[in-house]
Design a protein around this motif. Sequence first.
Motif, PDB file in Angstrom:
ATOM      1  N   ASP A 135       0.689  -1.187  -0.016  1.00 35.98           N
ATOM      2  CA  ASP A 135      -0.110  -0.060  -0.139  1.00 35.98           C
ATOM      3  C   ASP A 135       1.065   1.206  -0.126  1.00 35.98           C
ATOM      4  O   ASP A 135       0.369   2.629  -0.042  1.00 35.98           O
ATOM      5  CB  ASP A 135      -0.832  -0.035   1.236  1.00 35.98           C
ATOM      6  CG  ASP A 135      -0.264  -0.015   2.455  1.00 35.98           C
ATOM      7  OD1 ASP A 135       0.785   0.485   2.886  1.00 35.98           O
ATOM      8  OD2 ASP A 135      -0.598  -0.854   3.285  1.00 35.98           O
ATOM      9  N   MET A 136       2.175   1.299  -0.032  1.00 30.67           N
ATOM     10  CA  MET A 136       3.199   2.277  -0.027  1.00 30.67           C
ATOM     11  C   MET A 136       3.046   3.086   0.870  1.00 30.67           C
ATOM     12  O   MET A 136       3.254   4.585   0.880  1.00 30.67           O
ATOM     13  CB  MET A 136       2.892   3.028  -1.353  1.00 30.67           C
ATOM     14  CG  MET A 136       3.313   2.053  -2.542  1.00 30.67           C
ATOM     15  SD  MET A 136       3.244   2.827  -4.327  1.00 30.67           S
ATOM     16  CE  MET A 136       1.419   3.222  -4.297  1.00 30.67           C
ATOM     17  N   GLY A 137       2.168   2.862   2.250  1.00 30.86           N
ATOM     18  CA  GLY A 137       2.024   3.588   3.303  1.00 30.86           C
ATOM     19  C   GLY A 137       0.964   4.565   3.100  1.00 30.86           C
ATOM     20  O   GLY A 137       0.590   5.506   3.673  1.00 30.86           O
ATOM     21  N   ILE A 138       0.142   4.417   1.995  1.00 26.93           N
ATOM     22  CA  ILE A 138      -0.947   5.438   1.649  1.00 26.93           C
ATOM     23  C   ILE A 138      -2.244   4.852   2.298  1.00 26.93           C
ATOM     24  O   ILE A 138      -2.738   3.719   2.024  1.00 26.93           O
ATOM     25  CB  ILE A 138      -1.049   5.552   0.211  1.00 26.93           C
ATOM     26  CG1 ILE A 138      -0.030   6.085  -0.661  1.00 26.93           C
ATOM     27  CG2 ILE A 138      -2.505   6.352  -0.151  1.00 26.93           C
ATOM     28  CD1 ILE A 138      -0.028   6.236  -2.227  1.00 26.93           C
ATOM     29  N   ALA A 139      -3.027   5.349   3.279  1.00 30.52           N
ATOM     30  CA  ALA A 139      -4.177   5.132   4.139  1.00 30.52           C
ATOM     31  C   ALA A 139      -5.125   4.598   3.445  1.00 30.52           C
ATOM     32  O   ALA A 139      -5.768   3.391   3.618  1.00 30.52           O
ATOM     33  CB  ALA A 139      -4.511   5.998   5.187  1.00 30.52           C
ATOM     34  N   LYS A 140      -5.560   5.295   2.340  1.00 30.22           N
ATOM     35  CA  LYS A 140      -6.836   4.612   1.507  1.00 30.22           C
ATOM     36  C   LYS A 140      -6.462   3.581   0.806  1.00 30.22           C
ATOM     37  O   LYS A 140      -7.303   2.798   0.576  1.00 30.22           O
ATOM     38  CB  LYS A 140      -7.327   5.890   0.433  1.00 30.22           C
ATOM     39  CG  LYS A 140      -8.040   6.925   1.270  1.00 30.22           C
ATOM     40  CD  LYS A 140      -8.322   7.846   0.359  1.00 30.22           C
ATOM     41  CE  LYS A 140      -9.328   9.138   0.743  1.00 30.22           C
ATOM     42  NZ  LYS A 140      -9.955  10.059  -0.078  1.00 30.22           N
ATOM     43  N   LEU A 141      -5.130   3.348   0.257  1.00 26.27           N
ATOM     44  CA  LEU A 141      -4.795   2.298  -0.486  1.00 26.27           C
ATOM     45  C   LEU A 141      -4.823   0.914   0.423  1.00 26.27           C
ATOM     46  O   LEU A 141      -5.425  -0.008  -0.027  1.00 26.27           O
ATOM     47  CB  LEU A 141      -3.486   2.563  -1.416  1.00 26.27           C
ATOM     48  CG  LEU A 141      -2.945   1.557  -2.160  1.00 26.27           C
ATOM     49  CD1 LEU A 141      -4.054   1.220  -3.384  1.00 26.27           C
ATOM     50  CD2 LEU A 141      -1.611   1.852  -2.743  1.00 26.27           C
ATOM     51  N   GLU A 155       4.538  -7.526   6.782  1.00 22.11           N
ATOM     52  CA  GLU A 155       5.056  -6.190   7.176  1.00 22.11           C
ATOM     53  C   GLU A 155       5.991  -5.919   6.195  1.00 22.11           C
ATOM     54  O   GLU A 155       6.925  -6.555   5.797  1.00 22.11           O
ATOM     55  CB  GLU A 155       5.737  -6.131   8.648  1.00 22.11           C
ATOM     56  CG  GLU A 155       4.784  -6.307   9.912  1.00 22.11           C
ATOM     57  CD  GLU A 155       4.126  -5.100  10.064  1.00 22.11           C
ATOM     58  OE1 GLU A 155       4.446  -3.925   9.711  1.00 22.11           O
ATOM     59  OE2 GLU A 155       2.612  -5.140  10.043  1.00 22.11           O
ATOM     60  N   LYS A 156       5.868  -4.306   5.928  1.00 20.76           N
ATOM     61  CA  LYS A 156       7.011  -3.928   4.812  1.00 20.76           C
ATOM     62  C   LYS A 156       8.492  -3.763   5.470  1.00 20.76           C
ATOM     63  O   LYS A 156       8.197  -3.362   6.831  1.00 20.76           O
ATOM     64  CB  LYS A 156       6.206  -2.418   4.212  1.00 20.76           C
ATOM     65  CG  LYS A 156       7.276  -1.832   3.164  1.00 20.76           C
ATOM     66  CD  LYS A 156       6.719  -0.563   2.889  1.00 20.76           C
ATOM     67  CE  LYS A 156       7.867   0.096   2.130  1.00 20.76           C
ATOM     68  NZ  LYS A 156       7.263   1.698   1.650  1.00 20.76           N
ATOM     69  N   SER A 157       9.190  -3.851   4.939  1.00 20.49           N
ATOM     70  CA  SER A 157      10.734  -3.883   5.305  1.00 20.49           C
ATOM     71  C   SER A 157      11.287  -3.014   4.308  1.00 20.49           C
ATOM     72  O   SER A 157      11.137  -2.886   3.239  1.00 20.49           O
ATOM     73  CB  SER A 157      11.452  -5.089   5.618  1.00 20.49           C
ATOM     74  OG  SER A 157      10.689  -5.928   6.402  1.00 20.49           O
ATOM     75  N   THR A 158      12.585  -2.211   4.593  1.00 22.26           N
ATOM     76  CA  THR A 158      13.179  -1.356   3.943  1.00 22.26           C
ATOM     77  C   THR A 158      14.651  -1.882   4.336  1.00 22.26           C
ATOM     78  O   THR A 158      15.038  -2.133   5.323  1.00 22.26           O
ATOM     79  CB  THR A 158      13.138  -0.033   4.352  1.00 22.26           C
ATOM     80  OG1 THR A 158      11.798   0.430   4.177  1.00 22.26           O
ATOM     81  CG2 THR A 158      14.069   0.793   3.367  1.00 22.26           C
ATOM     82  N   VAL A 159      15.425  -2.233   3.138  1.00 20.36           N
ATOM     83  CA  VAL A 159      16.618  -2.725   3.254  1.00 20.36           C
ATOM     84  C   VAL A 159      17.649  -1.566   2.728  1.00 20.36           C
ATOM     85  O   VAL A 159      17.423  -1.099   1.753  1.00 20.36           O
ATOM     86  CB  VAL A 159      16.992  -4.062   2.526  1.00 20.36           C
ATOM     87  CG1 VAL A 159      18.287  -4.387   2.593  1.00 20.36           C
ATOM     88  CG2 VAL A 159      16.099  -5.046   2.992  1.00 20.36           C
ATOM     89  N   ILE A 160      18.627  -1.129   3.574  1.00 16.15           N
ATOM     90  CA  ILE A 160      19.706  -0.105   2.984  1.00 16.15           C
ATOM     91  C   ILE A 160      21.045  -0.827   2.851  1.00 16.15           C
ATOM     92  O   ILE A 160      21.596  -1.163   3.886  1.00 16.15           O
ATOM     93  CB  ILE A 160      19.554   0.923   4.026  1.00 16.15           C
ATOM     94  CG1 ILE A 160      18.299   1.797   4.056  1.00 16.15           C
ATOM     95  CG2 ILE A 160      20.600   2.069   3.584  1.00 16.15           C
ATOM     96  CD1 ILE A 160      18.306   2.692   5.190  1.00 16.15           C
ATOM     97  N   LEU A 161      21.492  -0.679   1.532  1.00 21.02           N
ATOM     98  CA  LEU A 161      22.633  -1.372   1.230  1.00 21.02           C
ATOM     99  C   LEU A 161      23.780  -0.195   1.464  1.00 21.02           C
ATOM    100  O   LEU A 161      23.745   0.664   1.018  1.00 21.02           O
ATOM    101  CB  LEU A 161      22.712  -1.913  -0.104  1.00 21.02           C
ATOM    102  CG  LEU A 161      21.804  -2.889  -0.255  1.00 21.02           C
ATOM    103  CD1 LEU A 161      21.863  -3.228  -1.809  1.00 21.02           C
ATOM    104  CD2 LEU A 161      22.109  -4.413   0.326  1.00 21.02           C
ATOM    105  N   ARG A 162      24.803  -0.729   2.190  1.00 19.68           N
ATOM    106  CA  ARG A 162      25.966   0.465   2.454  1.00 19.68           C
ATOM    107  C   ARG A 162      27.263  -0.197   1.657  1.00 19.68           C
ATOM    108  O   ARG A 162      27.507  -1.168   1.732  1.00 19.68           O
ATOM    109  CB  ARG A 162      26.179   0.489   3.942  1.00 19.68           C
ATOM    110  CG  ARG A 162      25.180   1.085   4.864  1.00 19.68           C
ATOM    111  CD  ARG A 162      25.374   1.173   6.005  1.00 19.68           C
ATOM    112  NE  ARG A 162      24.242   1.629   6.820  1.00 19.68           N
ATOM    113  CZ  ARG A 162      23.639   2.592   7.247  1.00 19.68           C
ATOM    114  NH1 ARG A 162      24.409   3.820   6.940  1.00 19.68           N
ATOM    115  NH2 ARG A 162      22.700   2.773   7.788  1.00 19.68           N
TER     116      ARG A 162
END
Length: 162
Positions: A135-141, A155-162
């Motif tokens: 839902d990309m964090g959009i409440a209506k979606l 649950e959505k997760s975000t991975v940050i590569l360094r």
Amino acid sequence: GRALHKKKNNLNSFVKNYEYVSEDLKEEDLQEALTFAESFNEEKNSLTKKDAMVLKNETEAIRRALGNRREYIARVIKMEGKIQALTIGAIVTDEEAVEHIEKANPAYRGLFQLVAVEFARNLPQSIEYINREEDMGIAKLRSSKEAYQPIKMYEKSTVILR
């Protein structure tokens, strides 16, 4: 059952009140489909800066997907010869498909439900599950996706590569 009754009523209302054509996206309709998706996102008002950026990125993803249609399933709903709804997805496994993009003209009650049904109706019979994406964090979606009574949500997760 009862949980999907409102969606069924909306769908039935659309089918009863409007004439439409549901078809695979054709080469000659590519530019109109892209214009439809872009204008759909541009009409969103009162968005946060983050939501506006998400929609901008989504428009670019639509542009790329439409340019590479061999890997995607793309369908449109036309009314009076004009695209009023667009869906883009893919088959992931023998049992699962994913619907990446679903756009519909909100002026027509039930059109969102119709485009979802048409996407599912035109998949191979072996497909049991449709992933309606995040839902990309959009409440209506998010509420729209939850209204279909999903059997599982991650649950959505975000991975940050360094």
